[in-house]
Scaffold this motif. Structure first.
Motif, mmCIF file in Angstrom:
data_model
loop_
_atom_site.group_PDB
_atom_site.id
_atom_site.type_symbol
_atom_site.label_atom_id
_atom_site.label_comp_id
_atom_site.label_asym_id
_atom_site.label_seq_id
_atom_site.Cartn_x
_atom_site.Cartn_y
_atom_site.Cartn_z
ATOM 1 N N ALA A 2 0.861 -1.357 -0.068
ATOM 2 C CA ALA A 2 -0.082 0.112 0.099
ATOM 3 C C ALA A 2 0.877 1.176 0.280
ATOM 4 C CB ALA A 2 -0.852 -0.043 1.215
ATOM 5 N N SER A 4 2.159 4.758 1.100
ATOM 6 C CA SER A 4 2.116 5.368 2.319
ATOM 7 C C SER A 4 1.276 7.075 2.350
ATOM 8 C CB SER A 4 3.501 5.677 2.953
ATOM 9 O OG SER A 4 4.276 6.778 2.169
ATOM 10 N N TYR A 8 0.831 9.454 -0.845
ATOM 11 C CA TYR A 8 -0.123 9.597 -1.199
ATOM 12 C C TYR A 8 -0.430 11.009 -1.357
ATOM 13 C CZ TYR A 8 -5.405 9.307 -1.603
ATOM 14 O OH TYR A 8 -6.433 9.491 -2.456
ATOM 15 N N ASP A 71 -0.978 6.307 7.546
ATOM 16 C CA ASP A 71 -0.641 5.428 6.455
ATOM 17 C C ASP A 71 -2.007 4.353 6.479
ATOM 18 O OD1 ASP A 71 1.670 6.281 6.033
ATOM 19 O OD2 ASP A 71 2.834 4.548 6.893
ATOM 20 N N ARG A 72 -2.647 3.933 7.325
ATOM 21 C CA ARG A 72 -3.734 3.168 7.469
ATOM 22 C C ARG A 72 -4.961 4.007 6.681
ATOM 23 N NH1 ARG A 72 -4.681 1.434 13.130
ATOM 24 N NH2 ARG A 72 -6.416 0.880 12.467
ATOM 25 N N ALA A 75 -4.353 4.227 2.927
ATOM 26 C CA ALA A 75 -4.653 2.900 2.224
ATOM 27 C C ALA A 75 -6.287 2.579 2.568
ATOM 28 C CB ALA A 75 -4.027 1.820 2.968
ATOM 29 N N ARG A 77 -8.056 1.788 5.011
ATOM 30 C CA ARG A 77 -8.208 0.781 6.128
ATOM 31 C C ARG A 77 -8.745 1.626 7.373
ATOM 32 N NH1 ARG A 77 -2.867 -0.688 4.768
ATOM 33 N NH2 ARG A 77 -2.341 -0.607 6.892
#
Length: 124
Positions: A2, A4, A8, A71-72, A75, A77
Motif C-alpha cells: 500500500a 504510505s 499519497y 498510512d492506514r 490505504a 483501512r
C-alpha cells in the motif's frame, strides 16, 4: 504494498477534487509523528482545488497522529472519524475541515458513494 500517507499526499492529493463541496475552503496541517520526528504537510483548499505544501505554518485545522495511523487512512483501512473516536489522532481547530480531509483519502475497498447506494446504482 500500500502507498504510505506521505506518498499519497505527494502524488494524489494536489489538484482538483470534484467531490469536495464548492464552498469548502481552508487550511489544514497534518502532523505525522514518527518517533521523535514529525513530518508536516500543509493543505490549502479552495473551490475544489487542493494545494499541498511541506510546511509547519499555522492552519485552521491541525491533525496529529502517528505515521502508521495516517498510512492506514491513506490505504483506506481507517476512517479519520474512527481514528478520532479511538484517540488514534487528535485535532485542533475547525472540525468542518475534517470532513473535507476524509474526501481526500480513499474509502475502504468495496465501498460505494452514498448517492450511488441510495439510488440503487451498483448492486449485487
Amino acid at each position: 504494498m500500500a502507498m504510505s500517507a506521505a506518498e499519497y499526499l505527494a502524488d494524489r492529493v494536489a489538484g482538483r477534487h470534484a467531490d469536495l463541496p464548492e464552498n469548502t475552503a481552508g487550511s489544514l496541517r497534518l502532523d505525522l509523528r514518527d518517533g521523535a520526528r514529525t513530518e508536516h504537510w500543509y493543505l490549502l483548499i479552495e473551490q475544489q482545488e487542493v494545494r499541498v505544501l511541506r510546511s509547519s505554518a499555522d492552519a485552521e485545522l491541525v491533525v496529529r497522529a502517528d505515521r502508521e495511523v495516517f498510512d492506514r487512512i491513506a490505504a483506506g483501512r481507517l476512517h479519520p472519524a474512527a481514528a478520532l473516536l479511538r484517540n488514534d489522532l487528535t485535532v485542533q481547530g475547525n472540525l468542518r475541515l475534517l470532513l473535507a480531509l476524509r474526501r481526500l483519502f480513499p474509502g475502504p475497498s468495496g465501498a460505494r458513494h452514498p448517492h450511488a447506494a441510495s439510488c440503487g446504482g451498483g448492486g449485487r
